[in-house]
Scaffold this motif. Structure first.
Motif, PDB file in Angstrom:
ATOM      1  N   TYR A  29      22.478 -18.275 -12.928  1.00  0.00           N
ATOM      2  CA  TYR A  29      21.166 -18.229 -12.723  1.00  0.00           C
ATOM      3  C   TYR A  29      20.692 -16.873 -12.648  1.00  0.00           C
ATOM      4  N   ILE A  33      18.063 -14.259 -14.438  1.00  0.00           N
ATOM      5  CA  ILE A  33      16.907 -13.679 -14.148  1.00  0.00           C
ATOM      6  C   ILE A  33      17.155 -12.116 -14.253  1.00  0.00           C
ATOM      7  N   HIS A  68       7.071 -13.854 -10.430  1.00  0.00           N
ATOM      8  CA  HIS A  68       7.641 -14.983 -11.004  1.00  0.00           C
ATOM      9  C   HIS A  68       8.929 -14.972 -11.262  1.00  0.00           C
ATOM     10  N   PHE A  69      10.010 -14.292 -11.398  1.00  0.00           N
ATOM     11  CA  PHE A  69      11.264 -14.645 -11.543  1.00  0.00           C
ATOM     12  C   PHE A  69      11.832 -14.562 -10.224  1.00  0.00           C
ATOM     13  N   ASN A  72      11.423 -17.864  -9.126  1.00  0.00           N
ATOM     14  CA  ASN A  72      12.423 -18.882  -9.818  1.00  0.00           C
ATOM     15  C   ASN A  72      13.841 -18.805  -9.134  1.00  0.00           C
ATOM     16  N   ARG A  73      14.278 -17.466  -8.721  1.00  0.00           N
ATOM     17  CA  ARG A  73      15.770 -17.119  -8.186  1.00  0.00           C
ATOM     18  C   ARG A  73      15.711 -17.896  -6.886  1.00  0.00           C
ATOM     19  N   PHE A  76      15.389 -21.894  -7.620  1.00  0.00           N
ATOM     20  CA  PHE A  76      16.641 -22.401  -8.014  1.00  0.00           C
ATOM     21  C   PHE A  76      17.657 -22.697  -6.828  1.00  0.00           C
ATOM     22  N   LEU A  97      15.573 -24.688 -14.512  1.00  0.00           N
ATOM     23  CA  LEU A  97      14.651 -24.953 -13.272  1.00  0.00           C
ATOM     24  C   LEU A  97      13.325 -25.551 -13.900  1.00  0.00           C
ATOM     25  N   LEU A  99       9.659 -26.236 -12.777  1.00  0.00           N
ATOM     26  CA  LEU A  99       8.584 -25.926 -11.984  1.00  0.00           C
ATOM     27  C   LEU A  99       7.356 -25.850 -12.888  1.00  0.00           C
TER      28      LEU A  99
END
Length: 172
Positions: A29, A33, A68-69, A72-73, A76, A97, A99
């Motif tokens: 993941y 990213i 944002h990323f 997410n990282r 996750f 993911l 969300l």
């Protein structure tokens, strides 16, 4: 004495296998990213090269993408360890993911390390757009409508995604 030691070692095998799978999934993941951020950096760089007036809005846009990323990282990894109901590992890595905006807002209101990332991302989504946001988006649309101009970064992105999709983590 040997039997308890054998039973203990057998009991630890699934835990270590699960930890290895989680590490593999996390690394996979994270590579997604990194590839995504690189793609956006390329789009901004090409847009600014065509129009130097887009430099400031490009930096603003990239900062938002990074927030944002990075959320997410971090999210996750947290959900991988604590609550896999927010993950759909049967999908392509881009869709693992799950969300929503409501989820991000709820995360931002918590008192946790993850909340710090969520607050930044949520504030970005709620803030007033940069005055030249439309110009930047138009520049992106122009680039994307001329495949020859984006061929190299698009091939790099697609190659990175194909490479990471070929990584097998416990059948994922």
């Amino acid at each position: 004495m040997k039997l308890p030691a054998l039973l203990l070692s057998l009991a630890l095998v699934p835990a270590s296998a699960m930890a290895a799978d989680n590490t593999c999934l996390s690394n996979k993941y994270h590579q997604y990213i990194d590839a995504s951020l690189s793609w956006y950096e390329s789009l901004v760089s090409m847009s600014v090269a065509k129009d130097e007036n887009l430099k400031e809005v490009g930096e603003w846009f990239l900062e938002g993408r990074k927030h944002h990323f990075e959320l997410n990282r971090q999210a996750f990894d947290w959900y991988l360890t604590h609550d896999q109901s927010r993950l759909d590992l049967s999908q392509s890595v881009e869709s693992w993911l799950k969300l929503t905006q409501v989820d991000v807002k709820a995360l931002s209101e918590q008192d946790s390390e993850l909340a710090t990332f969520a607050k930044q991302a949520f504030e970005d989504r709620q803030s007033k757009p940069h005055p030249k946001n439309y110009e930047l988006r138009s520049a992106f649309a122009d680039l994307l409508s001329h495949p020859g101009e984006i061929e190299k970064p698009l091939q790099e992105y697609n190659s990175k995604i194909a490479d990471l999709e070929s990584i097998e983590c416990n059948g994922k």
